[in-house]
Motif scaffolding. Sequence first.
Motif, PDB file in Angstrom:
ATOM      1  N   SER A  10      10.042  -2.439 -10.721  1.00  0.00           N
ATOM      2  CA  SER A  10       9.021  -1.793 -11.792  1.00  0.00           C
ATOM      3  C   SER A  10       8.473  -2.907 -12.219  1.00  0.00           C
ATOM      4  CB  SER A  10       9.886  -0.998 -12.842  1.00  0.00           C
ATOM      5  OG  SER A  10       9.200  -0.470 -13.855  1.00  0.00           O
ATOM      6  N   ARG A  11       6.953  -2.568 -12.634  1.00  0.00           N
ATOM      7  CA  ARG A  11       6.205  -3.369 -13.262  1.00  0.00           C
ATOM      8  C   ARG A  11       6.379  -3.007 -14.864  1.00  0.00           C
ATOM      9  NH1 ARG A  11       5.249  -3.042  -7.598  1.00  0.00           N
ATOM     10  NH2 ARG A  11       3.701  -4.588  -7.075  1.00  0.00           N
ATOM     11  N   ILE A  15       1.712   2.690 -12.903  1.00  0.00           N
ATOM     12  CA  ILE A  15       0.677   2.062 -11.873  1.00  0.00           C
ATOM     13  C   ILE A  15      -0.560   3.062 -11.932  1.00  0.00           C
ATOM     14  CG2 ILE A  15       2.689   1.435 -10.615  1.00  0.00           C
ATOM     15  CD1 ILE A  15       2.148   3.463  -8.361  1.00  0.00           C
ATOM     16  N   THR A  20       3.788   3.048 -20.843  1.00  0.00           N
ATOM     17  CA  THR A  20       5.232   2.440 -20.632  1.00  0.00           C
ATOM     18  C   THR A  20       6.410   3.187 -20.968  1.00  0.00           C
ATOM     19  OG1 THR A  20       5.169   1.757 -23.056  1.00  0.00           O
ATOM     20  CG2 THR A  20       4.037   0.262 -21.218  1.00  0.00           C
ATOM     21  N   ALA A  42       7.559   3.703 -12.007  1.00  0.00           N
ATOM     22  CA  ALA A  42       6.171   3.292 -11.569  1.00  0.00           C
ATOM     23  C   ALA A  42       5.178   4.586 -12.113  1.00  0.00           C
ATOM     24  CB  ALA A  42       6.025   3.329 -10.150  1.00  0.00           C
ATOM     25  N   LEU A 177       0.908  -1.857  -3.325  1.00  0.00           N
ATOM     26  CA  LEU A 177       1.523  -2.213  -4.583  1.00  0.00           C
ATOM     27  C   LEU A 177       2.884  -2.655  -4.229  1.00  0.00           C
ATOM     28  CD1 LEU A 177       0.510   0.178  -7.374  1.00  0.00           C
ATOM     29  CD2 LEU A 177      -0.392  -2.234  -7.051  1.00  0.00           C
ATOM     30  N   ASP A 181       0.282  -6.794  -7.539  1.00  0.00           N
ATOM     31  CA  ASP A 181       0.420  -6.446  -8.876  1.00  0.00           C
ATOM     32  C   ASP A 181      -0.970  -5.445  -9.198  1.00  0.00           C
ATOM     33  OD1 ASP A 181       2.897  -7.215  -9.599  1.00  0.00           O
ATOM     34  OD2 ASP A 181       1.991  -9.142  -9.848  1.00  0.00           O
TER      35      ASP A 181
END
Length: 293
Positions: A10-11, A15, A20, A42, A177, A181
């Motif tokens: 996960s970032r 995405i 968040t 995501a 992705l 990023d």
Amino acid sequence: MTHGSTYYESRGFCIYCGETNNLSDEHIVPYSLGGVHVLRKASCARCADITKKFEQRVSRDLWGDARAAFNAPTRRRKERKTHIEIQDRKNVRNTLKFPVGEYPAGFVFYKMTKAGFLLDLPDDLDLTVHWQMSVIDDSGRRERFLEKHPDNLILKFRHVPYDFGRMLAKIGYGQILTSLDPGDFRPVCLPYILGTKTNVSFVVGGSMDDQAPMDIGYSLETAGFGSLQRLILVATIRLYANTASPAYHVVVGDIEGEENVRRVMQKLELKEGTGNVVLGDHGDKHWSPVKPF
């Protein structure tokens, strides 16, 4: 893309919108189509609802009978139909029922022109009117069925080109992705995924040519073209690639500035030739651009 199940970390944010909170995993190719590559945490609840709706319209309305007939993955196996019902062509008042394992339901695909972006067309010029339907089925099952029921082979589906295009855009975005990023590029395809722009044929296209079957369920690749000042990112897609399914492409995004372009090229392992970025090891050039950069 790797073969077999793969998870990408996960970032820490959605995405699609950057939220968040309440993030869920995102299958790059929908689970209902056999997708096993997953971006962890995501998608936020709102964006997951958006993508789920158009994916369901493809998997249920366009491919529902075919997925049941060929026992495609489902999270609601207890609800899966056991029979396919069609109208009796000899007596329209009657409904006929056939076991899903016997009925030769076909997968309806769209054969497409190149994406409008690659043809240097305005972003409001809709090319879906030029998309052609193509049906892929089990010819042996079809022949056996027609021997028993020569008058009752009917293909039922709902025409959903807009949803099909959005699904391809979402798959292409997810494919990029796996290596980049979200901040590495400008996501040209994102408004079409989220529905804020509707002419999906501007970023999604394909080949009208017949494709040879592959030995994998689906194929996703990343490529780029342009120059060291501007790089265009393209994802190429084959769904149900073990059949003669069409080849698709998605213009996912772009990067400007030589430093940024070189950084992305390194991440993607793209090659530079005479000042231009070229296809890496991917041999399918059906999406090659018309306009130079």
